[in-house]
Design a protein around this motif. Sequence first.
Motif, PDB file in Angstrom:
ATOM      1  N   ILE A  91       0.841  -1.201   0.000  1.00 25.23           N
ATOM      2  CA  ILE A  91       0.000   0.000   0.000  1.00 25.23           C
ATOM      3  C   ILE A  91       0.877   1.253   0.000  1.00 25.23           C
ATOM      4  O   ILE A  91       0.626   2.197  -0.753  1.00 25.23           O
ATOM      5  CB  ILE A  91      -0.973  -0.001   1.200  1.00 25.23           C
ATOM      6  N   VAL A  92       1.934   1.274   0.827  1.00 24.52           N
ATOM      7  CA  VAL A  92       2.845   2.417   0.866  1.00 24.52           C
ATOM      8  C   VAL A  92       3.525   2.588  -0.489  1.00 24.52           C
ATOM      9  O   VAL A  92       3.589   3.699  -1.035  1.00 24.52           O
ATOM     10  CB  VAL A  92       3.893   2.257   1.992  1.00 24.52           C
ATOM     11  N   ALA A  93       4.037   1.493  -1.057  1.00 22.17           N
ATOM     12  CA  ALA A  93       4.737   1.569  -2.341  1.00 22.17           C
ATOM     13  C   ALA A  93       3.803   2.081  -3.434  1.00 22.17           C
ATOM     14  O   ALA A  93       4.186   2.937  -4.243  1.00 22.17           O
ATOM     15  CB  ALA A  93       5.308   0.206  -2.712  1.00 22.17           C
ATOM     16  N   PHE A  94       2.581   1.585  -3.469  1.00 22.38           N
ATOM     17  CA  PHE A  94       1.620   2.012  -4.485  1.00 22.38           C
ATOM     18  C   PHE A  94       1.251   3.482  -4.306  1.00 22.38           C
ATOM     19  O   PHE A  94       1.172   4.235  -5.281  1.00 22.38           O
ATOM     20  CB  PHE A  94       0.366   1.129  -4.437  1.00 22.38           C
TER      21      PHE A  94
ATOM     22  N   ILE B  98       4.339  10.221  -6.837  1.00 26.75           N
ATOM     23  CA  ILE B  98       5.453  10.587  -7.715  1.00 26.75           C
ATOM     24  C   ILE B  98       4.966  10.765  -9.148  1.00 26.75           C
ATOM     25  O   ILE B  98       5.412  11.663  -9.859  1.00 26.75           O
ATOM     26  CB  ILE B  98       6.586   9.555  -7.609  1.00 26.75           C
ATOM     27  N   LYS B  99       4.027   9.935  -9.558  1.00 29.09           N
ATOM     28  CA  LYS B  99       3.463  10.058 -10.909  1.00 29.09           C
ATOM     29  C   LYS B  99       2.788  11.425 -11.089  1.00 29.09           C
ATOM     30  O   LYS B  99       2.974  12.091 -12.109  1.00 29.09           O
ATOM     31  CB  LYS B  99       2.473   8.919 -11.142  1.00 29.09           C
TER      32      LYS B  99
ATOM     33  N   PHE C  50       3.100  17.224 -13.069  1.00 30.65           N
ATOM     34  CA  PHE C  50       3.154  18.669 -12.846  1.00 30.65           C
ATOM     35  C   PHE C  50       4.528  19.233 -13.202  1.00 30.65           C
ATOM     36  O   PHE C  50       4.637  20.341 -13.724  1.00 30.65           O
ATOM     37  CB  PHE C  50       2.795  19.029 -11.402  1.00 30.65           C
ATOM     38  N   LYS C  51       5.569  18.463 -12.907  1.00 31.77           N
ATOM     39  CA  LYS C  51       6.937  18.913 -13.214  1.00 31.77           C
ATOM     40  C   LYS C  51       7.110  19.052 -14.726  1.00 31.77           C
ATOM     41  O   LYS C  51       7.676  20.031 -15.201  1.00 31.77           O
ATOM     42  CB  LYS C  51       7.945  17.918 -12.643  1.00 31.77           C
ATOM     43  N   LYS C  52       6.606  18.067 -15.485  1.00 30.33           N
ATOM     44  CA  LYS C  52       6.687  18.135 -16.951  1.00 30.33           C
ATOM     45  C   LYS C  52       5.939  19.360 -17.470  1.00 30.33           C
ATOM     46  O   LYS C  52       6.416  20.067 -18.343  1.00 30.33           O
ATOM     47  CB  LYS C  52       6.079  16.870 -17.569  1.00 30.33           C
TER      48      LYS C  52
END
Length: 146
Positions: A88-91, A97-98, A103-105
């Motif tokens: 759950i944490v990893a997902f 991050i996605k 937003f960064k792009k």
Amino acid sequence: MGSFLQEFKNFAIKGNMIDMAVGIVIGTAFNNVISTIVKKIVMPPLSLLTDDVNLSNKKYILRAATDSAEEVAIGYGEFMEVLIDFFIVAFTIFLVIKVINRFKKKSEDPHDKTVETPKDIQLLSNIERLMEEQNSFLKSKSTTSK
């Protein structure tokens, strides 16, 4: 010794240490939230689906408890709960991050006017545009002089 202290002071003040501390505090709080979600929200319905089996109590007994010795067991149920926590944490981190990368792009695209472009990206974009203009000017000048 003075340069060592100055170097440490620069390291701590420039934000590296502060960013790390903030990340650790948020990570710890996030871990507590996820653990609570798994134990109080995910596991009870899972327990109902498995005829009230509580995973945290599941274990493989190597030696039963006696008057003179304690029980020795492998607690695989608790391990399974920790694995569920981890996934759950990893997902969740993957999703966050996605979104951040999206937003960064957008913010790094100088043609996208919906998000303010950072100054460094604007400057690089202007330099790139000027270089393209200069190259096209030089190309046209070299073809006309021939």
